[in-house]
Design a protein around this motif. Sequence first.
Motif, PDB file in Angstrom:
ATOM      1  N   PRO A 147      -3.149  -4.810  -4.018  1.00  0.00           N
ATOM      2  CA  PRO A 147      -1.734  -4.546  -3.709  1.00  0.00           C
ATOM      3  C   PRO A 147      -1.069  -5.764  -3.076  1.00  0.00           C
ATOM      4  N   PHE A 148       0.233  -5.860  -3.271  1.00  0.00           N
ATOM      5  CA  PHE A 148       1.024  -6.933  -2.683  1.00  0.00           C
ATOM      6  C   PHE A 148       1.511  -6.507  -1.303  1.00  0.00           C
ATOM      7  N   THR A 149       0.571  -6.177  -0.437  1.00  0.00           N
ATOM      8  CA  THR A 149       0.933  -5.668   0.882  1.00  0.00           C
ATOM      9  C   THR A 149       0.391  -6.533   2.019  1.00  0.00           C
ATOM     10  N   HIS A 150      -0.176  -7.682   1.688  1.00  0.00           N
ATOM     11  CA  HIS A 150      -0.796  -8.515   2.725  1.00  0.00           C
ATOM     12  C   HIS A 150       0.188  -8.880   3.841  1.00  0.00           C
ATOM     13  N   LEU A 151       1.396  -9.209   3.468  1.00  0.00           N
ATOM     14  CA  LEU A 151       2.383  -9.611   4.467  1.00  0.00           C
ATOM     15  C   LEU A 151       2.582  -8.530   5.522  1.00  0.00           C
ATOM     16  N   VAL A 152       2.861  -7.313   5.080  1.00  0.00           N
ATOM     17  CA  VAL A 152       3.156  -6.243   6.045  1.00  0.00           C
ATOM     18  C   VAL A 152       1.898  -5.634   6.654  1.00  0.00           C
ATOM     19  N   ASP A 153       0.794  -5.651   5.903  1.00  0.00           N
ATOM     20  CA  ASP A 153      -0.431  -5.039   6.427  1.00  0.00           C
ATOM     21  C   ASP A 153      -1.229  -5.961   7.342  1.00  0.00           C
ATOM     22  N   SER A 154      -1.154  -7.262   7.108  1.00  0.00           N
ATOM     23  CA  SER A 154      -2.009  -8.189   7.853  1.00  0.00           C
ATOM     24  C   SER A 154      -1.261  -9.299   8.580  1.00  0.00           C
ATOM     25  N   PHE A 155      -0.407 -10.030   7.836  1.00  0.00           N
ATOM     26  CA  PHE A 155       0.200 -11.216   8.441  1.00  0.00           C
ATOM     27  C   PHE A 155       1.182 -10.892   9.557  1.00  0.00           C
ATOM     28  N   LEU A 156       2.109  -9.992   9.306  1.00  0.00           N
ATOM     29  CA  LEU A 156       3.098  -9.683  10.341  1.00  0.00           C
ATOM     30  C   LEU A 156       2.456  -9.073  11.589  1.00  0.00           C
ATOM     31  N   PRO A 157       1.465  -8.186  11.471  1.00  0.00           N
ATOM     32  CA  PRO A 157       0.790  -7.736  12.695  1.00  0.00           C
ATOM     33  C   PRO A 157       0.118  -8.882  13.454  1.00  0.00           C
ATOM     34  N   ALA A 158      -0.451  -9.847  12.717  1.00  0.00           N
ATOM     35  CA  ALA A 158      -1.061 -11.003  13.388  1.00  0.00           C
ATOM     36  C   ALA A 158       0.003 -11.849  14.077  1.00  0.00           C
ATOM     37  N   LEU A 159       1.173 -11.947  13.488  1.00  0.00           N
ATOM     38  CA  LEU A 159       2.266 -12.713  14.084  1.00  0.00           C
ATOM     39  C   LEU A 159       2.820 -11.998  15.319  1.00  0.00           C
TER      40      LEU A 159
END
Length: 82
Positions: free
Chosen positions: A46-58
């Motif tokens: 899925p194209f969900t890496h940004l919302v599932d992983s990156f933004l929480p890390a940020l």
Amino acid sequence: MGWSPDEEYVAHVNRALDTGLLDQVMISQDRGWYDPDKPGGGTPEPFTHLVDSFLPALRAPGVDEDTITTLTRTNPFRAFAR
């Protein structure tokens, strides 16, 4: 070519923010699943890496929601609006 860990990108974004570049940074996702070394391109992800992983890390080091909105909505809109 492998992906760099999110921590590296989070550090880059935080350095940009620390130097006052908030209005010049955009965050988006262009992380596809296609792998030319695998039959059929590999297994779709899925194209969900940004919302599932990156933004929480940020968010973890203290980036607030207004800043996230600026990076993901306001700046891209301003850059691509005609």
